[in-house]
Scaffold this motif. Structure first.
Motif, PDB file in Angstrom:
ATOM      1  N   VAL A  14       0.878  -1.167  -0.191  1.00  0.00           N
ATOM      2  CA  VAL A  14       0.095  -0.122   0.229  1.00  0.00           C
ATOM      3  C   VAL A  14       1.023   1.109  -0.074  1.00  0.00           C
ATOM      4  O   VAL A  14       1.298   1.588   1.030  1.00  0.00           O
ATOM      5  CB  VAL A  14      -0.968   0.007   1.232  1.00  0.00           C
ATOM      6  N   HIS A  15       1.168   1.712  -1.258  1.00  0.00           N
ATOM      7  CA  HIS A  15       2.087   3.021  -1.380  1.00  0.00           C
ATOM      8  C   HIS A  15       1.802   4.007  -0.174  1.00  0.00           C
ATOM      9  O   HIS A  15       0.746   4.676   0.094  1.00  0.00           O
ATOM     10  CB  HIS A  15       1.868   3.614  -2.735  1.00  0.00           C
ATOM     11  N   GLY A  16       2.929   4.207   0.263  1.00  0.00           N
ATOM     12  CA  GLY A  16       2.802   5.533   1.485  1.00  0.00           C
ATOM     13  C   GLY A  16       2.500   4.848   2.617  1.00  0.00           C
ATOM     14  O   GLY A  16       2.743   5.564   3.825  1.00  0.00           O
ATOM     15  N   LEU A  17       1.947   3.546   2.969  1.00  0.00           N
ATOM     16  CA  LEU A  17       1.488   2.987   4.073  1.00  0.00           C
ATOM     17  C   LEU A  17       2.191   1.892   4.784  1.00  0.00           C
ATOM     18  O   LEU A  17       2.373   1.641   5.718  1.00  0.00           O
ATOM     19  CB  LEU A  17       0.171   2.757   4.150  1.00  0.00           C
ATOM     20  N   GLY A  18       2.792   1.338   3.695  1.00  0.00           N
ATOM     21  CA  GLY A  18       3.380  -0.196   4.001  1.00  0.00           C
ATOM     22  C   GLY A  18       2.926  -1.286   3.303  1.00  0.00           C
ATOM     23  O   GLY A  18       2.432  -1.423   2.188  1.00  0.00           O
ATOM     24  N   TYR A  19       2.757  -2.476   4.125  1.00  0.00           N
ATOM     25  CA  TYR A  19       2.493  -3.803   3.568  1.00  0.00           C
ATOM     26  C   TYR A  19       1.438  -4.339   4.371  1.00  0.00           C
ATOM     27  O   TYR A  19       1.417  -4.103   5.736  1.00  0.00           O
ATOM     28  CB  TYR A  19       3.873  -4.856   3.769  1.00  0.00           C
ATOM     29  N   LEU A  20       0.880  -4.951   3.885  1.00  0.00           N
ATOM     30  CA  LEU A  20      -0.310  -5.741   4.487  1.00  0.00           C
ATOM     31  C   LEU A  20      -0.774  -7.185   3.801  1.00  0.00           C
ATOM     32  O   LEU A  20      -0.465  -7.640   2.822  1.00  0.00           O
ATOM     33  CB  LEU A  20      -1.761  -4.915   4.331  1.00  0.00           C
ATOM     34  N   LEU A  21      -1.260  -8.100   4.745  1.00  0.00           N
ATOM     35  CA  LEU A  21      -1.600  -9.443   4.443  1.00  0.00           C
ATOM     36  C   LEU A  21      -3.219  -9.448   4.336  1.00  0.00           C
ATOM     37  O   LEU A  21      -3.805  -8.737   5.037  1.00  0.00           O
ATOM     38  CB  LEU A  21      -1.257 -10.380   5.679  1.00  0.00           C
ATOM     39  N   THR A  22      -3.620  -9.791   3.162  1.00  0.00           N
ATOM     40  CA  THR A  22      -4.977  -9.801   2.794  1.00  0.00           C
ATOM     41  C   THR A  22      -5.372 -11.318   2.104  1.00  0.00           C
ATOM     42  O   THR A  22      -4.539 -11.907   1.749  1.00  0.00           O
ATOM     43  CB  THR A  22      -5.313  -8.900   1.851  1.00  0.00           C
TER      44      THR A  22
END
Length: 232
Positions: free
Chosen positions: A216-224
């Motif tokens: 997520v650009h500008g926010l980091g990484y996420l698991l989905t």
């Protein structure tokens, strides 16, 4: 109150030995010391330790070559205390199973805090040893065995910690600072690629499943995960 622990330092620097001994004994723990790899191996065969503090530059070996002995034979958790401070050195140490990587020179107060963190860390209850994302991904945090749609792989300790963190923060982005604190126990500094490399490795582990790590650009990484992977 924390029980008295046996802590082994593997380092040939006399000044470091004296400093660590002061820190450990002031904390109320028992201090032990080995000056090289051979002495460390002999000591580990004789006694079990609650924590090992390991230098990289030993007279007879790279301290990280002891990692397999520490994990497979001695079953002793370890942290690295080293003057080798480059990000790839830290990533190597964490990837080989270190709980922490502390760069020299280190203030006694900081070392004390890091030791306390790992000595006092609560052990996971048996029911907490398996974490899942729906039906697609299951991780045994004790053995680090990851089951992805019936395929099983063994994660490195750092990969396992990252996946647990991402599962606990499912569908919420984690930036490099949060990941560094959760996985390495330290602040993220500009230029540190540890989080990015670990995410890349974990993405390959999850390839082909309905679970993925997205940027997520500008926010980091996420698991989905797709809704059907979560049983919805």
């Amino acid at each position: 109150m924390t029980e008295t622990a046996d802590i082994l330092l593997v380092d040939d620097d006399v000044l470091i030995q004296l400093m660590v001994e002061d820190v450990v004994t002031q904390m109320g723990h028992r201090f032990h010391c080995a000056a090289d790899g051979a002495q460390a191996r002999a000591t580990l065969k004789r006694q079990r330790f609650d924590l090992v503090i390991l230098d990289r530059r030993l007279p007879d070996t790279d301290g990280l070559l002891l990692a397999q002995t520490l994990q497979a034979e001695a079953r002793a958790p370890f942290i690295v205390l080293s003057s080798l401070s480059a990000s790839h050195d830290q990533l190597l140490g964490l990837g080989l199973g270190a709980l922490d990587y502390i760069c020299k020179p280190v203030e006694p107060a900081l070392l004390r805090a890091r030791i306390a963190k790992h000595i006092d860390a609560p052990r996971a209850a048996p029911e907490d040893r398996v974490v899942t994302v729906g039906k697609a991904v299951q991780l045994n945090t004790q053995t680090r065995r990851l089951s992805v749609d019936g395929r099983t792989e063994v994660l490195s300790p750092a990969e396992s910690r990252l996946l647990v963190h991402l599962i606990h923060t499912l569908d919420r982005p984690s930036d490099r600072l949060e990941i560094s604190k959760a996985i390495c126990g330290r602040e993220w500094v500009y230029g540190d690629r540890t989080a990015d490399v670990l995410v890349s490795r974990l993405r390959r582990r999850l390839a082909g499943s309905e679970v993925e790590i997205v940027t997520v650009h500008g926010l980091g990484y996420l698991l989905t995960a797709k809704p059907d992977a979560l049983g919805q």
